[in-house]
Design a protein around this motif. Structure first.
Motif, PDB file in Angstrom:
ATOM      1  N   ASN A   1      35.503  30.707  33.672  1.00  0.00           N
ATOM      2  CA  ASN A   1      36.618  30.114  34.426  1.00  0.00           C
ATOM      3  C   ASN A   1      37.705  29.613  33.477  1.00  0.00           C
ATOM      4  O   ASN A   1      38.238  28.510  33.633  1.00  0.00           O
ATOM      5  CB  ASN A   1      36.122  28.978  35.325  1.00  0.00           C
TER       6      ASN A   1
ATOM      7  N   ASP B   1      38.140  45.381  31.406  1.00  0.00           N
ATOM      8  CA  ASP B   1      37.137  44.866  32.335  1.00  0.00           C
ATOM      9  C   ASP B   1      36.238  43.852  31.635  1.00  0.00           C
ATOM     10  O   ASP B   1      35.944  42.777  32.186  1.00  0.00           O
ATOM     11  CB  ASP B   1      36.305  46.025  32.886  1.00  0.00           C
TER      12      ASP B   1
ATOM     13  N   GLU C   1      40.375  48.576  40.602  1.00  0.00           N
ATOM     14  CA  GLU C   1      38.925  48.488  40.410  1.00  0.00           C
ATOM     15  C   GLU C   1      38.576  47.730  39.127  1.00  0.00           C
ATOM     16  O   GLU C   1      37.488  47.157  39.013  1.00  0.00           O
ATOM     17  CB  GLU C   1      38.311  49.884  40.363  1.00  0.00           C
TER      18      GLU C   1
ATOM     19  N   GLU D   1      36.468  35.246  33.450  1.00  0.00           N
ATOM     20  CA  GLU D   1      36.093  34.817  34.792  1.00  0.00           C
ATOM     21  C   GLU D   1      34.777  34.058  34.774  1.00  0.00           C
ATOM     22  O   GLU D   1      34.605  33.056  35.491  1.00  0.00           O
ATOM     23  CB  GLU D   1      35.983  36.062  35.681  1.00  0.00           C
TER      24      GLU D   1
ATOM     25  N   PRO E   1      46.430  41.757  45.481  1.00  0.00           N
ATOM     26  CA  PRO E   1      45.025  42.003  45.810  1.00  0.00           C
ATOM     27  C   PRO E   1      44.806  42.684  47.156  1.00  0.00           C
ATOM     28  O   PRO E   1      43.762  43.300  47.379  1.00  0.00           O
ATOM     29  CB  PRO E   1      44.398  40.599  45.799  1.00  0.00           C
ATOM     30  N   THR E   2      45.783  42.579  48.052  1.00  0.00           N
ATOM     31  CA  THR E   2      45.609  43.195  49.373  1.00  0.00           C
ATOM     32  C   THR E   2      46.083  44.645  49.395  1.00  0.00           C
ATOM     33  O   THR E   2      45.455  45.497  50.039  1.00  0.00           O
ATOM     34  CB  THR E   2      46.375  42.388  50.435  1.00  0.00           C
TER      35      THR E   2
ATOM     36  N   GLY F   1      40.007  43.695  39.740  1.00  0.00           N
ATOM     37  CA  GLY F   1      39.154  42.981  40.677  1.00  0.00           C
ATOM     38  C   GLY F   1      39.774  41.686  41.161  1.00  0.00           C
ATOM     39  O   GLY F   1      40.914  41.651  41.632  1.00  0.00           O
ATOM     40  N   HIS F   2      39.004  40.589  40.997  1.00  0.00           N
ATOM     41  CA  HIS F   2      39.479  39.292  41.469  1.00  0.00           C
ATOM     42  C   HIS F   2      40.316  38.559  40.414  1.00  0.00           C
ATOM     43  O   HIS F   2      40.699  37.404  40.637  1.00  0.00           O
ATOM     44  CB  HIS F   2      38.276  38.405  41.854  1.00  0.00           C
ATOM     45  N   SER F   3      40.577  39.206  39.287  1.00  0.00           N
ATOM     46  CA  SER F   3      41.291  38.533  38.193  1.00  0.00           C
ATOM     47  C   SER F   3      42.789  38.766  38.246  1.00  0.00           C
ATOM     48  O   SER F   3      43.465  38.732  37.214  1.00  0.00           O
ATOM     49  CB  SER F   3      40.739  39.008  36.845  1.00  0.00           C
ATOM     50  N   THR F   4      43.322  39.000  39.428  1.00  0.00           N
ATOM     51  CA  THR F   4      44.750  39.307  39.530  1.00  0.00           C
ATOM     52  C   THR F   4      45.620  38.163  39.021  1.00  0.00           C
ATOM     53  O   THR F   4      46.745  38.387  38.569  1.00  0.00           O
ATOM     54  CB  THR F   4      45.128  39.609  40.994  1.00  0.00           C
TER      55      THR F   4
ATOM     56  N   ARG G   1      36.131  39.929  32.815  1.00  0.00           N
ATOM     57  CA  ARG G   1      34.879  39.390  33.327  1.00  0.00           C
ATOM     58  C   ARG G   1      34.412  38.196  32.488  1.00  0.00           C
ATOM     59  O   ARG G   1      33.862  37.221  33.011  1.00  0.00           O
ATOM     60  CB  ARG G   1      33.798  40.468  33.323  1.00  0.00           C
TER      61      ARG G   1
END
Length: 529
Positions: free
Chosen positions: A390, A380, A405, A387, A513-514, A408-411, A384
């Motif tokens: 970027n 994590d 969890e 991210e 992500p879905t 997250g958005h880092s797939t 992060r």
């Protein structure tokens, strides 16, 4: 009775009494030392002494050396010593019943003349010098073994009782197998579910007649102290071996255990343990794993990058990040060794949280990739940080860390090394689902239930191939001979004399992500030796 008959009977009794009184009594046979015979079994069946020294023999006349398992007597004479006549080569019966009696005529083409019974000294001469009891030179396929004094005593002790006592866990009606599983404590439910699956597989085999009319029985020892948070106070594997089991199956383990030494000494195979971090074994280890451990996955990650992007790998750095401990150091060492083997530049190693990530440098000189192993919290932190700046840096990590969890958005930044098969490699679990319903087993800790099912299936297959005269050694040989076996819940399993991991490879996968499920982003990547 007439007087003449009476006198004749009296005369026969008198003569017999005189003869028996004058006859020198035969010396009682020297009792076999049970401990020496047990050690000799390791030489005969596994080609290794109880002290770990490989058995060595030479094939005449070129003196071709054989060592270890390929030199084991059981390889040719069979686990019971009864020999065979397969492959155009007749191998004689060397059981005590055959060698301990004289022979008045030849049997087949094994010997061209009659012979007296083998004595201890004559048998030793045959083993070490290749001479039969009648002085005939034995065939070139019979090794001339090199034995020290201890090994001579131990091998002869075992040969004197060869075929009389089966290996532990074998009776005329049953084959008893053990499992070291947590039955109490935090992991108790998981262990109980795994045991229920193994027993259900055994029940189906028994309903079909068993293994050559022997019923499979499972004995479970509570191993909560060795796999849970409590300190090691007992060793369930040792208790199982002391109880006398043929083999172990689906035991749970985090890594190597002190009892692995006893498994090796006993020659008792442990089949597909539920290894929480995967597994790996030396070539002669009795432990057979389903999936590779994390260091093996680190090697695979380097191999994959080298195949696809070797020119870049020679110019750009590869970073290895972990959260310390033995597991983290093993991960880094495996990556470093694989790079060195390919004559590529060594990786940069970072430990979290002790060292900071060189984010500013990565912004101008991004590494080719980052190999991460450790805690979910460490992953994590890494994701992060990337991210926040970027940074387009690819992270490769074991699939045990594929936690929605955490990712997250880092797939798009992290790919997971997944050996269990996805897409076209994904196993069809239809039969497993039907099996669970037949035995009224509810889905629980699915990954461990699936692992227990695969372990039990592999064991049943290997026992069936080993035949009616199964031993621990012959069971191990059949495991080594397993090729592309379909467990029903994994990619095909293949072992070998130098291969103790059944599935040698993995795929790169990403978290959807879905759905939060892993999806393949690469084809199958084989793990090179």
């Amino acid at each position: 009775m007439t007087r003449g008959a009476s006198r004749a009977r009296w005369w026969l009794v008198a003569v017999a009494s005189v003869w028996l009184g004058c006859k020198k009594p035969e010396a009682a046979p020297t009792p076999v030392d049970p401990l020496a015979a047990k050690r000799g079994r390791a030489l005969f069946q596994r080609g290794k002494s109880a002290r770990g020294t490989p058995l060595t023999g030479f094939l005449a006349p070129e003196r071709v050396e054989l060592s270890g398992e390929v030199a084991a007597c059981a390889r040719c004479h069979g686990p019971s010593g009864r020999g065979s006549a397969e492959g155009g080569v007749e191998v004689p019966d060397i059981s005590p019943g055959a060698l301990g009696h004289s022979r008045t005529r030849a049997v087949g083409e094994l010997e061209d003349r009659s012979r007296p019974a083998y004595t201890r000294e004559a048998l030793l001469r045959a083993i070490t010098e290749g001479l039969s009891v009648s002085g005939r030179t034995l065939g070139v396929t019979m090794p001339r073994y090199v034995l020290n004094a201890e090994e001579k005593d131990e091998l002869l002790a075992y040969l004197e009782r060869l075929g009389e006592q089966p290996d532990p866990g074998i009776s005329p009606t049953t084959l008893t197998v053990g499992a070291a599983l947590p039955l109490t404590g935090r992991l108790g439910p998981l262990g109980q579910e795994a045991a229920a699956v193994v027993r259900a597989v055994f029940a189906e085999a028994n309903a079909s007649g068993g293994i050559f009319r022997r019923k499979l029985e499972l004995v479970v020892e509570d191993d909560a102290a060795t796999v849970g948070a409590a300190p090691l106070t007992t060793d369930a594997t040792t208790r199982l071996l002391e109880r006398g089991v043929l083999a172990l199956v689906a035991s749970m383990r985090r890594g190597p255990l002190p009892s692995d030494v006893k498994l090796t000494e006993e020659g008792a195979p442990l089949i597909l343990p539920l290894a929480l971090n995967g597994g790996t074994s030396d070539a002669d280890s009795p432990v057979f794993f389903l999936y590779p451990d994390e260091p093996s996955l680190a090697r695979l990650a380097v191999q994959s990058l080298a195949r696809a992007r070797e020119p870049e790998l020679r110019r750009k750095s590869l970073f290895v990040v972990h959260t310390g401990g033995d597991t983290g150091r093993a991960w880094a060492e495996a990556a470093r060794d694989e790079l060195a083997r390919r004559e590529l530049r060594p990786p940069r190693e970072l430990t979290l949280p002790g060292q900071s990530l060189p984010l500013e440098r990565w912004a101008t000189e991004p590494p080719l990739a980052v190999l991460y192993s450790g805690t979910p919290e460490g992953l994590d932190t890494l994701l992060r940080a990337l991210e926040s700046r970027n940074l387009d840096v690819r992270v490769l990590a074991p699939a045990s860390l594929a936690i929605p969890e955490v990712v997250g958005h880092s797939t798009g930044r992290v790919h997971f090394l997944y050996p269990a098969g996805l897409g076209e490699r994904a196993p069809d679990l239809e039969d497993f689902t039907a099996f669970m319903k037949r035995h009224d087993l509810r889905p629980g800790h699915t990954a461990f239930q699936v692992g227990a099912y695969a372990a039990a299936r592999v064991l049943v297959e290997a026992l069936t191939r080993a035949g009616a005269e199964v031993t621990r050694a012959s069971l191990t040989q059949q495991l080594e001979a397993l090729r592309d076996f379909d467990t029903g819940v994994s990619p095909p399993v293949t072992f070998g004399a130098n291969q103790r991991i059944g599935i040698q490879g993995a795929q790169l996968a990403a978290l959807d992500p879905t759905t939060g499920q892993l999806v393949a982003v690469s084809g199958w990547i084989p793990l090179s030796p």
